[in-house]
Design a protein around this motif. Structure first.
Motif, PDB file in Angstrom:
ATOM      1  N   LEU A 162       0.809  -1.366   0.230  1.00  0.00           N
ATOM      2  CA  LEU A 162       0.249   0.520  -0.067  1.00  0.00           C
ATOM      3  C   LEU A 162       0.860   1.171  -0.013  1.00  0.00           C
ATOM      4  O   LEU A 162       1.840   1.572   1.171  1.00  0.00           O
ATOM      5  CB  LEU A 162      -1.086   0.064   1.391  1.00  0.00           C
ATOM      6  N   ALA A 163       0.736   1.868  -1.115  1.00  0.00           N
ATOM      7  CA  ALA A 163       1.814   3.321  -0.693  1.00  0.00           C
ATOM      8  C   ALA A 163       0.803   5.004  -0.764  1.00  0.00           C
ATOM      9  O   ALA A 163      -0.219   4.921  -1.051  1.00  0.00           O
ATOM     10  CB  ALA A 163       1.803   3.807  -2.417  1.00  0.00           C
ATOM     11  N   ASP A 164       1.709   5.642  -0.011  1.00  0.00           N
ATOM     12  CA  ASP A 164       0.795   7.047   0.338  1.00  0.00           C
ATOM     13  C   ASP A 164       1.805   7.630   0.162  1.00  0.00           C
ATOM     14  O   ASP A 164       3.135   7.746   0.252  1.00  0.00           O
ATOM     15  CB  ASP A 164       0.748   7.285   2.014  1.00  0.00           C
ATOM     16  N   ARG A 205      -3.478   7.885  -0.651  1.00  0.00           N
ATOM     17  CA  ARG A 205      -3.822   7.132   0.466  1.00  0.00           C
ATOM     18  C   ARG A 205      -4.315   5.533   0.057  1.00  0.00           C
ATOM     19  O   ARG A 205      -4.717   5.439  -0.339  1.00  0.00           O
ATOM     20  CB  ARG A 205      -4.180   7.691   2.130  1.00  0.00           C
ATOM     21  N   GLY A 206      -3.194   4.819   0.603  1.00  0.00           N
ATOM     22  CA  GLY A 206      -3.078   3.230   0.391  1.00  0.00           C
ATOM     23  C   GLY A 206      -3.307   3.046  -1.381  1.00  0.00           C
ATOM     24  O   GLY A 206      -4.585   1.904  -1.421  1.00  0.00           O
ATOM     25  N   ILE A 207      -2.632   3.422  -1.765  1.00  0.00           N
ATOM     26  CA  ILE A 207      -2.983   2.954  -3.611  1.00  0.00           C
ATOM     27  C   ILE A 207      -2.443   1.623  -3.242  1.00  0.00           C
ATOM     28  O   ILE A 207      -0.662   1.078  -3.300  1.00  0.00           O
ATOM     29  CB  ILE A 207      -2.282   3.286  -4.621  1.00  0.00           C
ATOM     30  N   PRO A 208      -3.383   0.442  -3.501  1.00  0.00           N
ATOM     31  CA  PRO A 208      -2.610  -0.817  -3.930  1.00  0.00           C
ATOM     32  C   PRO A 208      -2.116  -1.307  -5.171  1.00  0.00           C
ATOM     33  O   PRO A 208      -2.419  -1.358  -5.885  1.00  0.00           O
ATOM     34  CB  PRO A 208      -4.108  -1.705  -3.557  1.00  0.00           C
ATOM     35  N   GLU A 289       6.137  13.044  -4.702  1.00  0.00           N
ATOM     36  CA  GLU A 289       7.683  13.476  -3.583  1.00  0.00           C
ATOM     37  C   GLU A 289       8.135  12.886  -2.606  1.00  0.00           C
ATOM     38  O   GLU A 289       8.938  13.025  -2.413  1.00  0.00           O
ATOM     39  CB  GLU A 289       6.622  14.645  -3.619  1.00  0.00           C
ATOM     40  N   LYS A 290       7.282  11.877  -2.730  1.00  0.00           N
ATOM     41  CA  LYS A 290       7.326  11.001  -1.216  1.00  0.00           C
ATOM     42  C   LYS A 290       6.455   9.800  -1.301  1.00  0.00           C
ATOM     43  O   LYS A 290       5.364   9.721  -1.155  1.00  0.00           O
ATOM     44  CB  LYS A 290       7.347  12.336   0.054  1.00  0.00           C
ATOM     45  N   THR A 291       6.921   8.910  -1.220  1.00  0.00           N
ATOM     46  CA  THR A 291       6.451   7.614  -0.359  1.00  0.00           C
ATOM     47  C   THR A 291       6.357   7.024   0.747  1.00  0.00           C
ATOM     48  O   THR A 291       7.451   6.541   0.630  1.00  0.00           O
ATOM     49  CB  THR A 291       6.328   6.559  -1.618  1.00  0.00           C
ATOM     50  N   ASP A 292       5.452   6.411   1.394  1.00  0.00           N
ATOM     51  CA  ASP A 292       4.576   5.999   1.991  1.00  0.00           C
ATOM     52  C   ASP A 292       4.335   4.154   2.103  1.00  0.00           C
ATOM     53  O   ASP A 292       2.931   4.587   1.217  1.00  0.00           O
ATOM     54  CB  ASP A 292       4.095   6.451   3.644  1.00  0.00           C
ATOM     55  N   TRP A 293       5.409   3.111   2.354  1.00  0.00           N
ATOM     56  CA  TRP A 293       5.120   2.211   2.181  1.00  0.00           C
ATOM     57  C   TRP A 293       4.145   0.997   3.387  1.00  0.00           C
ATOM     58  O   TRP A 293       4.730   1.317   4.322  1.00  0.00           O
ATOM     59  CB  TRP A 293       5.998   1.065   1.474  1.00  0.00           C
ATOM     60  N   GLU A 294       2.824   0.663   3.382  1.00  0.00           N
ATOM     61  CA  GLU A 294       2.810  -0.808   3.804  1.00  0.00           C
ATOM     62  C   GLU A 294       2.850  -1.710   3.201  1.00  0.00           C
ATOM     63  O   GLU A 294       2.248  -2.441   2.551  1.00  0.00           O
ATOM     64  CB  GLU A 294       1.748  -0.609   4.528  1.00  0.00           C
ATOM     65  N   TYR A 295       3.180  -3.331   4.311  1.00  0.00           N
ATOM     66  CA  TYR A 295       2.898  -4.769   3.757  1.00  0.00           C
ATOM     67  C   TYR A 295       2.131  -4.904   4.377  1.00  0.00           C
ATOM     68  O   TYR A 295       1.567  -5.497   5.039  1.00  0.00           O
ATOM     69  CB  TYR A 295       4.584  -5.134   3.667  1.00  0.00           C
ATOM     70  N   VAL A 296       1.197  -5.349   3.702  1.00  0.00           N
ATOM     71  CA  VAL A 296       0.085  -5.707   4.340  1.00  0.00           C
ATOM     72  C   VAL A 296      -0.184  -7.596   3.186  1.00  0.00           C
ATOM     73  O   VAL A 296       0.404  -7.709   1.940  1.00  0.00           O
ATOM     74  CB  VAL A 296      -1.269  -5.080   3.751  1.00  0.00           C
TER      75      VAL A 296
ATOM     76  N   THR B 193      -8.594   4.598  -8.845  1.00  0.00           N
ATOM     77  CA  THR B 193      -7.467   5.659  -8.099  1.00  0.00           C
ATOM     78  C   THR B 193      -7.990   6.739  -7.786  1.00  0.00           C
ATOM     79  O   THR B 193      -7.265   6.839  -7.346  1.00  0.00           O
ATOM     80  CB  THR B 193      -6.169   5.745  -9.503  1.00  0.00           C
ATOM     81  N   GLY B 194      -8.986   7.418  -7.836  1.00  0.00           N
ATOM     82  CA  GLY B 194      -9.735   8.573  -8.211  1.00  0.00           C
ATOM     83  C   GLY B 194     -10.154   8.315  -6.229  1.00  0.00           C
ATOM     84  O   GLY B 194     -10.009   9.099  -5.268  1.00  0.00           O
ATOM     85  N   ALA B 195     -10.041   6.983  -5.889  1.00  0.00           N
ATOM     86  CA  ALA B 195     -10.879   6.702  -4.888  1.00  0.00           C
ATOM     87  C   ALA B 195      -9.798   6.538  -3.491  1.00  0.00           C
ATOM     88  O   ALA B 195     -10.618   7.404  -2.826  1.00  0.00           O
ATOM     89  CB  ALA B 195     -11.360   5.465  -4.702  1.00  0.00           C
ATOM     90  N   TYR B 196      -8.489   6.951  -3.798  1.00  0.00           N
ATOM     91  CA  TYR B 196      -7.013   7.159  -3.420  1.00  0.00           C
ATOM     92  C   TYR B 196      -7.065   8.522  -2.992  1.00  0.00           C
ATOM     93  O   TYR B 196      -5.755   8.288  -1.950  1.00  0.00           O
ATOM     94  CB  TYR B 196      -5.961   6.115  -3.003  1.00  0.00           C
ATOM     95  N   LEU B 197      -7.332   9.614  -3.281  1.00  0.00           N
ATOM     96  CA  LEU B 197      -7.216  10.839  -3.709  1.00  0.00           C
ATOM     97  C   LEU B 197      -8.178  11.546  -1.958  1.00  0.00           C
ATOM     98  O   LEU B 197      -8.978  11.564  -1.884  1.00  0.00           O
ATOM     99  CB  LEU B 197      -7.831  11.493  -5.100  1.00  0.00           C
TER     100      LEU B 197
END
Lengths: 357, 241
Positions: A162-164, A205-208, A289-296, B193-197
């Motif tokens: 999951l990427a923020d 937030r949370g693009i899988p 600019e910045k990516t935070d990762w989470e492994y789920v 992808t818009g759902a994650y914005l």
């Protein structure tokens, strides 16, 4: 390789997670236990074993470790069978006694997911949804729709990243507004040209993106969205009774997919603010600019079907029940139906031609 | 003045038709083949009679052939004669040939009239009958007349153009069905992808729309009128050879 097997305190059968109520259920004596309860019992059992059989266990474990070494072999603690596991398998079933096992080493350290969404749909629901989904498709081979095929559906925890992402986007475009009207014998067209500039920041937030090379990326994308409010702290309890895979696609390898989605969506959102009859993008620059990762881990009911040497897939979101898949097509049946429709067209053409010519 | 002229023309035409009819009454009459003033030989006439009898029995249509040799008779008079004879039959097919003006006219009534179109009538005259008359083959012309009527009365009379239209329709229906079903079975789901914005939108720092220029063009609208078509199914047609 150390394995974890959650046993029923009443009858010793292998416990599986019940997706309906999120309790650990024994399929033999039908007893149910809270997860915390089982973890406590398991911890006590492990401690007791260590105290009384410490030395023997150590020796056995050493031998086991020597035997398995860097290979993918584990020993089933119910029947003693030695089973070869895949490189990425984190939870599975013994092929001989069907005892659910969790390969704890595959879920520890760096490989340990921070959270997971537990299964909230049952296999029966998956089979029912599967039959509803492909039942309406007339050109799917009969075997594909058969119950014997549906029963091959397995619950798998798929590794996901999951990427923020914080994004900074700039778009420079030319917009045109066109107006037409008629006066006398002429049609007039007025075109007004605008220079359009947009600069914006945002947070995704949370693009899988699935971290398994075995899972079809497009298929996993189609199962979205997952409800992140159901994400739970990772515990191996949840894996018991299901298959699980650890990641073999690193975050840097999934990043291009994430970036492509962010770029496309950011541009689309910016374009939605341009209310013109036509828009031509002259320049764009979208930067993450910045990516935070989470492994789920995410729950998926999954099935593979082979037809004419090609693999086809069915997948159902184990949380929401959304179904998707790649369907096989019985081309012979389609050809004959098309031929029949073509013959109807032929007859209509003959009749029409005969009447009007 | 115009009304008087129209009345006079009608009277003259009617008179002409009556005279023509009278003229035919002096023919050496056989049942189906009528001959005026030895326009064809008696042996030809006898053969033609047989041919027309056989064709009438087989096809269920009353065939008749009239032969005249009068260079002063107009085409419209000739066609009027043919029509007057064919209207005596419920299902009739009459051919009249004027060797004097080298003009042939065919007329139909009943089922032949409803089945055979104007174009097909012209084809019978040009491609079947007059080709024989050109070679002075009267018997051949009568036979060709019966064959032409048989061909265009046939249920299986389908022109190559109609078959081509049928094949074209087959291909269109086939291809649309095949490819539309195939497209339905292809996997083409795209994630949203818009759902994650966060907040559903971006935070805009710059949002500028600056007017640059304007231009106006014009095009003339051409008026079109459609002409009306004419013609109808007259149940007959003729041609010179």
């Amino acid at each position: 390789m150390p394995v974890l097997e959650y046993k029923c305190p009443n009858c010793g059968g292998g416990l599986e997670l019940n997706p309906v109520n999120q309790k650990m259920k024994c399929p033999f004596c039908l007893s149910e236990f809270e997860q915390a309860e089982i973890e406590k019992i398991f911890a006590e059992q492990e401690q007791a074993k260590f105290n009384t059989d410490g030395a023997e266990e150590e020796e056995k474990a050493r031998k086991d470790a020597e035997f398995s070494g860097s290979t993918n072999i584990y020993r089933c603690q119910s029947c003693g069978a030695e089973i070869m596991a895949d490189d990425t398998t984190a939870a599975t079933f013994c092929l001989y006694c069907h005892n659910p096992v969790v390969l704890s080493a595959r879920c520890s350290g760096e490989l340990r997911p921070s959270r997971l969404v537990p299964f909230m749909t049952t296999k029966e629901q998956a089979i029912s949804n599967y039959q509803a989904w492909c039942g309406k498709k007339w050109f799917v081979p009969k075997d594909f729709k058969a119950i014997t095929t549906a029963e091959k559906i397995s619950g798998v925890y798929i590794p996901f990243w999951l990427a923020d992402c914080s994004v900074d986007g700039m778009v420079h475009a030319e917009g045109k507004k066109i107006r037409t009207w008629t006066s006398g014998n002429y049609r007039y067209t007025e075109t007004r040209i605008y220079d359009v500039a947009r600069k914006a920041k945002g947070m995704f937030r949370g693009i899988p993106a699935d971290g398994s090379s075995k899972a079809e990326d497009g298929l996993m994308d189609a199962l979205e969205p997952f409800d992140y409010s159901q994400l739970k702290e990772f515990s191996m309890n949840y894996l018991s009774g299901f298959l699980a895979e650890k990641y073999d696609v690193d975050r840097k390898d999934v990043f291009p997919r994430i970036k492509a989605r962010v770029d496309e969506n950011t541009e689309a959102v910016i374009r939605n603010t341009m209310h013109y009859d036509s828009v031509r993008v002259l320049e764009k620059n979208i930067v993450i600019e910045k990516t935070d990762w989470e492994y789920v881990m995410m729950p998926v009911w999954f099935m593979t079907y082979k037809y004419l040497d090609q693999n086809y897939y069915f997948a159902m979101n184990g949380e929401t029940g959304k179904v998707t898949g790649i369907l096989p097509l019985a081309k012979g049946k389609l050809f004959w139906v098309s031929f029949l429709v073509g013959m109807i067209g032929f007859i209509l053409g003959i009749i029409g031609g005969g009447l009007f010519l | 003045m115009i009304k008087l002229f129209k009345k006079l023309s009608a009277v003259i035409c009617a008179g002409a038709i009556a005279c023509s009819m009278l003229a035919f009454n002096t023919f050496a009459e056989t049942k189906r083949c009528l001959v005026n003033d030895n326009a064809i030989s008696s042996s030809d006439a006898s053969e033609i009679e047989d041919i027309l009898n056989k064709a009438s029995d087989k096809q269920g249509i009353e065939f008749m052939a009239l032969y005249i040799n009068d260079s002063s008779m107009s085409d419209s008079q000739v066609s009027a004669i043919a029509r007057s004879y064919v209207n005596k039959f419920t299902d009739g097919a009459v051919m009249i040939n004027n060797a004097g003006t080298r003009y042939t006219y065919v007329a139909f009534s009943g089922k032949a009239k409803s089945k055979i179109t104007d174009k097909e009538t012209s084809k019978i005259v040009d491609n079947y009958v007059n080709k024989k008359f050109k070679n002075s083959d009267n018997v051949g012309a009568a036979e060709a007349f019966t064959k032409g009527v048989k061909r265009y009365m046939s249920l299986l009379n389908i022109s190559p153009l109609v078959i081509a239209i049928g094949v074209g329709c087959f291909l269109v229906f086939f291809l649309i069905t095949y490819f539309s079903v195939r497209a339905k079975y292809k996997f083409h789901e795209k994630p949203n992808t818009g759902a994650y914005l966060e907040g559903g939108d971006l935070n805009y720092e710059v949002m500028e729309d600056v007017f640059v220029s304007e231009h106006t063009s014009r095009t003339s609208i051409s008026s079109s009128s459609s002409g009306g078509g004419g013609g109808g199914h007259s149940g007959g047609g003729g041609g010179h050879y």
